[in-house]
Design a protein around this motif. Structure first.
Motif, PDB file in Angstrom:
ATOM      1  N   GLU A 127       0.832  -1.204   0.000  1.00 29.35           N
ATOM      2  CA  GLU A 127       0.000   0.000   0.000  1.00 29.35           C
ATOM      3  C   GLU A 127       0.869   1.257   0.000  1.00 29.35           C
ATOM      4  O   GLU A 127       0.533   2.256  -0.634  1.00 29.35           O
ATOM      5  N   LEU A 128       1.979   1.203   0.707  1.00 31.20           N
ATOM      6  CA  LEU A 128       2.883   2.350   0.750  1.00 31.20           C
ATOM      7  C   LEU A 128       3.518   2.596  -0.616  1.00 31.20           C
ATOM      8  O   LEU A 128       3.622   3.741  -1.067  1.00 31.20           O
ATOM      9  N   ARG A 129       3.910   1.517  -1.292  1.00 32.29           N
ATOM     10  CA  ARG A 129       4.588   1.634  -2.587  1.00 32.29           C
ATOM     11  C   ARG A 129       3.635   1.502  -3.772  1.00 32.29           C
ATOM     12  O   ARG A 129       4.057   1.571  -4.922  1.00 32.29           O
ATOM     13  N   LEU A 130       2.355   1.294  -3.480  1.00 33.54           N
ATOM     14  CA  LEU A 130       1.330   1.146  -4.512  1.00 33.54           C
ATOM     15  C   LEU A 130       1.658   0.009  -5.484  1.00 33.54           C
ATOM     16  O   LEU A 130       1.623   0.168  -6.701  1.00 33.54           O
ATOM     17  N   TYR A 131       1.971  -1.157  -4.925  1.00 38.20           N
ATOM     18  CA  TYR A 131       2.214  -2.359  -5.722  1.00 38.20           C
ATOM     19  C   TYR A 131       0.905  -3.115  -5.930  1.00 38.20           C
ATOM     20  O   TYR A 131       0.086  -3.232  -5.024  1.00 38.20           O
ATOM     21  N   GLY A 132       0.751  -3.663  -7.129  1.00 43.21           N
ATOM     22  CA  GLY A 132      -0.382  -4.521  -7.409  1.00 43.21           C
ATOM     23  C   GLY A 132      -0.092  -5.961  -7.031  1.00 43.21           C
ATOM     24  O   GLY A 132       1.043  -6.333  -6.718  1.00 43.21           O
ATOM     25  N   LYS A 133      -1.136  -6.772  -7.075  1.00 41.11           N
ATOM     26  CA  LYS A 133      -1.058  -8.176  -6.660  1.00 41.11           C
ATOM     27  C   LYS A 133       0.095  -8.931  -7.319  1.00 41.11           C
ATOM     28  O   LYS A 133       0.864  -9.637  -6.642  1.00 41.11           O
ATOM     29  N   ASN A 134       0.250  -8.789  -8.626  1.00 44.11           N
ATOM     30  CA  ASN A 134       1.241  -9.600  -9.348  1.00 44.11           C
ATOM     31  C   ASN A 134       2.672  -9.247  -8.975  1.00 44.11           C
ATOM     32  O   ASN A 134       3.534 -10.128  -8.898  1.00 44.11           O
ATOM     33  N   LYS A 135       2.935  -7.981  -8.713  1.00 40.18           N
ATOM     34  CA  LYS A 135       4.282  -7.576  -8.289  1.00 40.18           C
ATOM     35  C   LYS A 135       4.565  -8.068  -6.871  1.00 40.18           C
ATOM     36  O   LYS A 135       5.692  -8.483  -6.552  1.00 40.18           O
ATOM     37  N   ILE A 150       2.336 -17.988   0.302  1.00 36.88           N
ATOM     38  CA  ILE A 150       1.949 -17.019  -0.728  1.00 36.88           C
ATOM     39  C   ILE A 150       0.512 -17.259  -1.195  1.00 36.88           C
ATOM     40  O   ILE A 150      -0.260 -16.318  -1.389  1.00 36.88           O
ATOM     41  N   SER A 151       0.140 -18.517  -1.357  1.00 37.87           N
ATOM     42  CA  SER A 151      -1.208 -18.835  -1.838  1.00 37.87           C
ATOM     43  C   SER A 151      -2.284 -18.514  -0.805  1.00 37.87           C
ATOM     44  O   SER A 151      -3.475 -18.441  -1.145  1.00 37.87           O
ATOM     45  N   SER A 152      -1.874 -18.307   0.438  1.00 34.29           N
ATOM     46  CA  SER A 152      -2.860 -17.990   1.483  1.00 34.29           C
ATOM     47  C   SER A 152      -3.239 -16.511   1.491  1.00 34.29           C
ATOM     48  O   SER A 152      -4.192 -16.119   2.176  1.00 34.29           O
ATOM     49  N   LEU A 153      -2.507 -15.693   0.751  1.00 34.34           N
ATOM     50  CA  LEU A 153      -2.772 -14.252   0.731  1.00 34.34           C
ATOM     51  C   LEU A 153      -4.004 -13.940  -0.119  1.00 34.34           C
ATOM     52  O   LEU A 153      -4.278 -14.628  -1.103  1.00 34.34           O
ATOM     53  N   SER A 154      -4.723 -12.909   0.258  1.00 32.62           N
ATOM     54  CA  SER A 154      -5.893 -12.497  -0.519  1.00 32.62           C
ATOM     55  C   SER A 154      -5.717 -11.059  -0.988  1.00 32.62           C
ATOM     56  O   SER A 154      -5.090 -10.242  -0.302  1.00 32.62           O
ATOM     57  N   PHE A 155      -6.280 -10.757  -2.157  1.00 30.51           N
ATOM     58  CA  PHE A 155      -6.159  -9.429  -2.750  1.00 30.51           C
ATOM     59  C   PHE A 155      -7.536  -8.972  -3.242  1.00 30.51           C
ATOM     60  O   PHE A 155      -7.858  -9.134  -4.424  1.00 30.51           O
ATOM     61  N   PRO A 156      -8.352  -8.416  -2.346  1.00 30.93           N
ATOM     62  CA  PRO A 156      -9.692  -7.941  -2.750  1.00 30.93           C
ATOM     63  C   PRO A 156      -9.584  -6.928  -3.885  1.00 30.93           C
ATOM     64  O   PRO A 156      -8.736  -6.034  -3.855  1.00 30.93           O
ATOM     65  N   ARG A 157     -10.454  -7.059  -4.876  1.00 33.64           N
ATOM     66  CA  ARG A 157     -10.368  -6.196  -6.056  1.00 33.64           C
ATOM     67  C   ARG A 157     -10.556  -4.722  -5.718  1.00 33.64           C
ATOM     68  O   ARG A 157      -9.906  -3.852  -6.307  1.00 33.64           O
ATOM     69  N   ASP A 158     -11.430  -4.435  -4.764  1.00 33.89           N
ATOM     70  CA  ASP A 158     -11.677  -3.027  -4.432  1.00 33.89           C
ATOM     71  C   ASP A 158     -10.429  -2.344  -3.886  1.00 33.89           C
ATOM     72  O   ASP A 158     -10.153  -1.178  -4.190  1.00 33.89           O
ATOM     73  N   LYS A 159      -9.640  -3.089  -3.113  1.00 35.59           N
ATOM     74  CA  LYS A 159      -8.404  -2.520  -2.577  1.00 35.59           C
ATOM     75  C   LYS A 159      -7.341  -2.401  -3.666  1.00 35.59           C
ATOM     76  O   LYS A 159      -6.550  -1.447  -3.679  1.00 35.59           O
ATOM     77  N   GLU A 160      -7.306  -3.370  -4.569  1.00 40.39           N
ATOM     78  CA  GLU A 160      -6.388  -3.293  -5.706  1.00 40.39           C
ATOM     79  C   GLU A 160      -6.706  -2.071  -6.559  1.00 40.39           C
ATOM     80  O   GLU A 160      -5.811  -1.348  -7.007  1.00 40.39           O
ATOM     81  N   LEU A 161      -8.006  -1.818  -6.754  1.00 37.34           N
ATOM     82  CA  LEU A 161      -8.422  -0.682  -7.575  1.00 37.34           C
ATOM     83  C   LEU A 161      -8.035   0.645  -6.921  1.00 37.34           C
ATOM     84  O   LEU A 161      -7.602   1.578  -7.606  1.00 37.34           O
ATOM     85  N   LEU A 162      -8.187   0.739  -5.614  1.00 40.63           N
ATOM     86  CA  LEU A 162      -7.821   1.975  -4.909  1.00 40.63           C
ATOM     87  C   LEU A 162      -6.334   2.279  -5.069  1.00 40.63           C
ATOM     88  O   LEU A 162      -5.942   3.436  -5.298  1.00 40.63           O
ATOM     89  N   LYS A 163      -5.502   1.242  -4.964  1.00 43.28           N
ATOM     90  CA  LYS A 163      -4.062   1.439  -5.161  1.00 43.28           C
ATOM     91  C   LYS A 163      -3.766   1.844  -6.603  1.00 43.28           C
ATOM     92  O   LYS A 163      -2.937   2.735  -6.856  1.00 43.28           O
ATOM     93  N   ALA A 164      -4.437   1.189  -7.535  1.00 41.01           N
ATOM     94  CA  ALA A 164      -4.215   1.478  -8.956  1.00 41.01           C
ATOM     95  C   ALA A 164      -4.616   2.908  -9.295  1.00 41.01           C
ATOM     96  O   ALA A 164      -3.922   3.612 -10.041  1.00 41.01           O
TER      97      ALA A 164
END
Length: 270
Positions: A127-135, A150-164
């Motif tokens: 969130e600090l560096r504004l990295y997306g899920k794939n990075k 790593i597979s246990s991590l979750s990346f809600p789309r709404d939070k990904e969109l806010l960073k993007a």
């Protein structure tokens, strides 16, 4: 350090307690500085004779403590996953067995926690560096985190969109004078390189980017047209000159119809 002769032991001559360590002086003249815990573990006292095997174990324990202190100093400055600490220990010259023992101790003491590291990196650092899920996933794999963690991590789309969107707003300012088409393509490329999925990147571009108004776009097109014309008319004429100018302006991101209109207008004037 003197090499012990076969079947020869080392006799403790004196023991001196200091603030943070205990100094052991042997009759051979050799001195060893021990931590209180190591001193207690080996049950040392003045006059005690250590066999060669006991003495070498004591040396090994001292070295292990030094390397443990090194690992602790690393963790005091920055949070690391276990694999990175392990590699740093190996680069320091630590035997792989000892390195694994140190990792096990740090993990048992709660000072190393790969699962917590991954969650912290995926949330706070990203969130600090504004990295997306794939990075994020790529970086965690590179740091040696297990697939299970790593597979246990979750990346809600709404939070990904806010960073993007936040990163797209930075790009919007950086590309303020860039023509619309070029600005969109550059922004999408940057967002994808930042690790965002394509659909998230496209939505962020739609929501965050602003573009030159018609007057600003025409002025920018005029300037770039004149620059391209001056560059290519030294070598090309007629149709070939027009094609070179059109290609140059397309690469800059101007709309094709606007470019054609400008080129034709200039040809009519000529």
């Amino acid at each position: 350090m003197n090499v012990l002769e076969e079947n020869r032991g080392e006799i403790i001559k004196s023991i001196k307690k200091k603030k943070k360590e205990i100094l052991i002086i042997f009759e051979s003249g050799q001195k060893l500085a021990l931590s209180p815990s190591t001193f207690t573990d080996f049950r040392l006292f003045e006059g005690k004779m250590l066999s060669k095997e006991e003495f070498l174990k004591l040396l090994s324990s001292i070295n292990k403590e030094e390397y443990l202190e090194y690992a602790l100093s690393l963790l005091s400055r920055e949070n690391y996953p276990s694999n990175v600490i392990y590699e740093k220990l190996l680069n320091k010259g630590v035997d792989s067995l000892v390195a694994n023992q140190i990792i096990d101790k740090l993990t048992k003491d709660g000072l190393l926690n790969d699962e917590l590291y991954a969650k912290t990196y995926a949330k706070d650092v990203a969130e600090l560096r504004l990295y997306g899920k794939n990075k994020i996933l790529f970086n965690l794999h590179a740091k040696g985190l297990s697939n299970e963690i790593i597979s246990s991590l979750s990346f809600p789309r709404d939070k990904e969109l806010l960073k993007a969107i936040s990163y797209a707003k930075i790009l919007d300012k950086r590309l303020a004078k860039t023509p619309k088409n070029k600005k969109i393509s550059k922004a999408l490329l940057c967002l994808r390189e930042r690790g965002f999925d394509l659909d998230v990147a496209k939505e962020a571009v739609d929501k965050a980017l602003s573009f030159l108004n018609e007057e600003e776009n025409n002025l920018s097109l005029e300037s770039d047209f004149n620059e391209a014309k001056a560059k290519y008319e030294r070598k090309y004429k007629g149709y070939k000159l027009s094609q070179m100018i059109i290609s140059s302006l397309l690469r800059k991101g101007y709309d094709y119809e606007d470019i054609i209109g400008k080129v034709r207008g200039c040809s009519d004037e000529d």
